[in-house]
Design a protein around this motif. Sequence first.
Motif, PDB file in Angstrom:
ATOM      1  N   VAL A  78    -109.407 -51.960  -5.153  1.00 50.81           N
ATOM      2  CA  VAL A  78    -109.892 -52.229  -6.517  1.00 50.81           C
ATOM      3  C   VAL A  78    -108.798 -52.882  -7.350  1.00 50.81           C
ATOM      4  O   VAL A  78    -109.064 -53.777  -8.159  1.00 50.81           O
ATOM      5  CB  VAL A  78    -110.377 -50.924  -7.186  1.00 50.81           C
ATOM      6  N   PHE A  79    -107.546 -52.437  -7.134  1.00 45.89           N
ATOM      7  CA  PHE A  79    -106.403 -53.008  -7.855  1.00 45.89           C
ATOM      8  C   PHE A  79    -105.401 -53.577  -6.852  1.00 45.89           C
ATOM      9  O   PHE A  79    -104.291 -53.061  -6.694  1.00 45.89           O
ATOM     10  CB  PHE A  79    -105.718 -51.949  -8.722  1.00 45.89           C
ATOM     11  N   PRO A  80    -105.755 -54.660  -6.137  1.00 48.62           N
ATOM     12  CA  PRO A  80    -104.829 -55.241  -5.149  1.00 48.62           C
ATOM     13  C   PRO A  80    -103.646 -55.901  -5.854  1.00 48.62           C
ATOM     14  O   PRO A  80    -103.772 -56.359  -6.991  1.00 48.62           O
ATOM     15  CB  PRO A  80    -105.686 -56.273  -4.418  1.00 48.62           C
ATOM     16  N   PRO A  81    -102.489 -55.951  -5.205  1.00 50.02           N
ATOM     17  CA  PRO A  81    -101.330 -56.606  -5.825  1.00 50.02           C
ATOM     18  C   PRO A  81    -101.580 -58.092  -6.042  1.00 50.02           C
ATOM     19  O   PRO A  81    -102.367 -58.717  -5.327  1.00 50.02           O
ATOM     20  CB  PRO A  81    -100.200 -56.365  -4.817  1.00 50.02           C
ATOM     21  N   ALA A  82    -100.879 -58.620  -7.039  1.00 52.17           N
ATOM     22  CA  ALA A  82    -101.077 -60.027  -7.412  1.00 52.17           C
ATOM     23  C   ALA A  82    -100.750 -60.976  -6.266  1.00 52.17           C
ATOM     24  O   ALA A  82    -101.279 -62.088  -6.210  1.00 52.17           O
ATOM     25  CB  ALA A  82    -100.216 -60.359  -8.631  1.00 52.17           C
ATOM     26  N   THR A  83     -99.894 -60.563  -5.328  1.00 56.36           N
ATOM     27  CA  THR A  83     -99.555 -61.434  -4.198  1.00 56.36           C
ATOM     28  C   THR A  83    -100.771 -61.701  -3.313  1.00 56.36           C
ATOM     29  O   THR A  83    -100.810 -62.704  -2.606  1.00 56.36           O
ATOM     30  CB  THR A  83     -98.444 -60.789  -3.348  1.00 56.36           C
ATOM     31  N   LEU A  84    -101.767 -60.811  -3.348  1.00 58.58           N
ATOM     32  CA  LEU A  84    -102.973 -61.002  -2.547  1.00 58.58           C
ATOM     33  C   LEU A  84    -104.064 -61.755  -3.298  1.00 58.58           C
ATOM     34  O   LEU A  84    -104.976 -62.303  -2.693  1.00 58.58           O
ATOM     35  CB  LEU A  84    -103.529 -59.647  -2.085  1.00 58.58           C
ATOM     36  N   THR A  85    -103.975 -61.783  -4.619  1.00 56.21           N
ATOM     37  CA  THR A  85    -105.024 -62.429  -5.423  1.00 56.21           C
ATOM     38  C   THR A  85    -104.545 -63.700  -6.099  1.00 56.21           C
ATOM     39  O   THR A  85    -105.281 -64.287  -6.894  1.00 56.21           O
ATOM     40  CB  THR A  85    -105.532 -61.450  -6.508  1.00 56.21           C
ATOM     41  N   ALA A  86    -103.322 -64.151  -5.774  1.00 56.06           N
ATOM     42  CA  ALA A  86    -102.743 -65.307  -6.466  1.00 56.06           C
ATOM     43  C   ALA A  86    -103.583 -66.561  -6.291  1.00 56.06           C
ATOM     44  O   ALA A  86    -103.615 -67.432  -7.167  1.00 56.06           O
ATOM     45  CB  ALA A  86    -101.316 -65.539  -5.977  1.00 56.06           C
ATOM     46  N   GLY A  87    -104.261 -66.699  -5.161  1.00 54.69           N
ATOM     47  CA  GLY A  87    -105.021 -67.925  -4.902  1.00 54.69           C
ATOM     48  C   GLY A  87    -106.460 -67.880  -5.355  1.00 54.69           C
ATOM     49  O   GLY A  87    -107.218 -68.833  -5.112  1.00 54.69           O
ATOM     50  N   CYS A  88    -106.883 -66.815  -6.021  1.00 57.35           N
ATOM     51  CA  CYS A  88    -108.288 -66.678  -6.410  1.00 57.35           C
ATOM     52  C   CYS A  88    -108.732 -67.775  -7.384  1.00 57.35           C
ATOM     53  O   CYS A  88    -109.861 -68.266  -7.309  1.00 57.35           O
ATOM     54  CB  CYS A  88    -108.532 -65.303  -7.034  1.00 57.35           C
ATOM     55  N   ALA A  89    -107.853 -68.178  -8.286  1.00 56.79           N
ATOM     56  CA  ALA A  89    -108.228 -69.170  -9.299  1.00 56.79           C
ATOM     57  C   ALA A  89    -108.049 -70.602  -8.815  1.00 56.79           C
ATOM     58  O   ALA A  89    -108.618 -71.534  -9.392  1.00 56.79           O
ATOM     59  CB  ALA A  89    -107.399 -68.953 -10.569  1.00 56.79           C
ATOM     60  N   THR A  90    -107.289 -70.770  -7.726  1.00 60.99           N
ATOM     61  CA  THR A  90    -106.992 -72.132  -7.266  1.00 60.99           C
ATOM     62  C   THR A  90    -107.656 -72.471  -5.932  1.00 60.99           C
ATOM     63  O   THR A  90    -107.444 -73.554  -5.396  1.00 60.99           O
ATOM     64  CB  THR A  90    -105.469 -72.308  -7.114  1.00 60.99           C
ATOM     65  N   GLY A  91    -108.440 -71.556  -5.411  1.00 60.90           N
ATOM     66  CA  GLY A  91    -109.098 -71.817  -4.134  1.00 60.90           C
ATOM     67  C   GLY A  91    -108.239 -71.507  -2.932  1.00 60.90           C
ATOM     68  O   GLY A  91    -108.607 -71.821  -1.799  1.00 60.90           O
ATOM     69  N   TYR A 136    -102.688 -55.977 -11.256  1.00 61.84           N
ATOM     70  CA  TYR A 136    -103.144 -56.138 -12.638  1.00 61.84           C
ATOM     71  C   TYR A 136    -104.566 -55.625 -12.802  1.00 61.84           C
ATOM     72  O   TYR A 136    -105.355 -55.594 -11.834  1.00 61.84           O
ATOM     73  CB  TYR A 136    -103.081 -57.607 -13.053  1.00 61.84           C
ATOM     74  N   LEU A 137    -104.882 -55.206 -14.017  1.00 62.95           N
ATOM     75  CA  LEU A 137    -106.267 -54.879 -14.314  1.00 62.95           C
ATOM     76  C   LEU A 137    -107.102 -56.137 -14.145  1.00 62.95           C
ATOM     77  O   LEU A 137    -106.666 -57.224 -14.540  1.00 62.95           O
ATOM     78  CB  LEU A 137    -106.394 -54.340 -15.750  1.00 62.95           C
ATOM     79  N   PRO A 138    -108.287 -56.047 -13.531  1.00 62.25           N
ATOM     80  CA  PRO A 138    -109.102 -57.245 -13.265  1.00 62.25           C
ATOM     81  C   PRO A 138    -109.302 -58.105 -14.500  1.00 62.25           C
ATOM     82  O   PRO A 138    -109.683 -57.611 -15.572  1.00 62.25           O
ATOM     83  CB  PRO A 138    -110.428 -56.650 -12.776  1.00 62.25           C
ATOM     84  N   GLY A 139    -108.995 -59.395 -14.364  1.00 63.84           N
ATOM     85  CA  GLY A 139    -109.206 -60.350 -15.446  1.00 63.84           C
ATOM     86  C   GLY A 139    -108.163 -60.318 -16.541  1.00 63.84           C
ATOM     87  O   GLY A 139    -108.332 -60.954 -17.581  1.00 63.84           O
ATOM     88  N   THR A 140    -107.062 -59.587 -16.335  1.00 62.86           N
ATOM     89  CA  THR A 140    -106.022 -59.483 -17.354  1.00 62.86           C
ATOM     90  C   THR A 140    -104.654 -59.692 -16.717  1.00 62.86           C
ATOM     91  O   THR A 140    -104.533 -59.845 -15.502  1.00 62.86           O
ATOM     92  CB  THR A 140    -106.033 -58.106 -18.048  1.00 62.86           C
ATOM     93  N   THR A 141    -103.627 -59.690 -17.549  1.00 63.99           N
ATOM     94  CA  THR A 141    -102.245 -59.727 -17.065  1.00 63.99           C
ATOM     95  C   THR A 141    -101.563 -58.389 -17.348  1.00 63.99           C
ATOM     96  O   THR A 141    -100.341 -58.317 -17.458  1.00 63.99           O
ATOM     97  CB  THR A 141    -101.472 -60.867 -17.741  1.00 63.99           C
ATOM     98  N   ILE A 142    -102.364 -57.333 -17.474  1.00 66.44           N
ATOM     99  CA  ILE A 142    -101.846 -55.996 -17.753  1.00 66.44           C
ATOM    100  C   ILE A 142    -101.589 -55.273 -16.436  1.00 66.44           C
ATOM    101  O   ILE A 142    -102.479 -55.170 -15.583  1.00 66.44           O
ATOM    102  CB  ILE A 142    -102.831 -55.182 -18.610  1.00 66.44           C
ATOM    103  N   ASN A 143    -100.376 -54.814 -16.259  1.00 68.42           N
ATOM    104  CA  ASN A 143     -99.999 -54.072 -15.069  1.00 68.42           C
ATOM    105  C   ASN A 143    -100.861 -52.802 -14.999  1.00 68.42           C
ATOM    106  O   ASN A 143    -100.755 -51.920 -15.848  1.00 68.42           O
ATOM    107  CB  ASN A 143     -98.506 -53.719 -15.125  1.00 68.42           C
TER     108      ASN A 143
END
Length: 362
Positions: A73-86, A311-318
């Motif tokens: 549910v709260f994966p680290p940003a290193t795993l979701t970094a490409g979500c916005a860029t494909g 981060y919390l989904p859709g935010t930059t809050i740790n």
Amino acid sequence: MEFQEQFILIRNTFLGDIQVRYYGIIVVTAMLVAATVAARLAQSRKYDPDHVWGALTWGIFPGIVFARLWFIVFPPATLTAGCATGGICQDLSWYLQNFFNTTNGAIAIWSGGLSIFGAVLGGLLGVWLYFSRFHNAVARVFYVIFYPLTLVGDALSWLVTMVWRRVTRKEVTPFALPRFVPSFPAEGMPMMAWLDIGAVVLPLAQFIGRWANYVNQELYGTPTTLPWGITIDMNNRVAPYLSPVDYPIDTLFHPLFLYEGLWSLVAFFVLLNLYNRNRNQFKVGDFFVLYIAQYAFIRFFLEFLRVEVAYLPGTTINSSQAFTALLFVLAVGTFLVRRSKPASQSYDEASRMPAAPQPEAA
């Protein structure tokens, strides 16, 4: 048997080659050591120490499930970094779509990705079920599920006993597996005194368990020049520390696992001393509240150094800092409110265990 960097490889078993990971060995050791200390504490207070092992057993499965659930549910940003860029995107949606992927999917707990927040929440759920009025109903389900196992175990026990008698010519009491027969009062048992014992030993389990992060080369922080910094292999690094030019192989990183581990070791001795010597100056449940407050405090500040931030989904809050900040405020507020109200009984009087239920007549 081959000893690798992160696991023991046992070759050519009837199941094929088997990897026994040091991570799992260390985590299991942490649980057993902490539970042993908790059982000793319970016994010193004339509590039945079997409840420590029972609560631990009931807490393991939901603890693992919730630990993994929190991570996906709260994966680290290193795993979701490409979500916005494909690019590569392992967010909650990806984990649900690849649930049974045995390499990195939601079910692949052996690949890493277990959160202590989820583990504690899931463990608490299991402990609550163990001590609650639902205990007997759940125990009956376990009894039905594991009844065939008890029959096999008893048959093997009988066979071993017969052989042993013939060899030694001595009488031996056969070993029997537990029957999971409900023995709790229908209304359950008070839980808070047991949570206090758990709160004392949990930091000890964390101190031991954090060395599993060292073996896996995870839970490290930003680069440092401090002499106790550790090196991290290139294949265990995350962005932006992947370049061997900017960050050579001998670059040192903050050992966050060690910082948290040493804090937890100190917390264990402080809580243990307070519990053994000053228990009657507290109320039942205070030690559990203190455990939450101290861990929330150190985890909030360590997150400033951590490189794998979620981060919390859709935010930059740790997400970890947000959760620990909330926990700290709630824990400290609860402790202060409880301290402002005079206790009607001492800790030992208020936490006295009810008499054990008598066995039913045959």
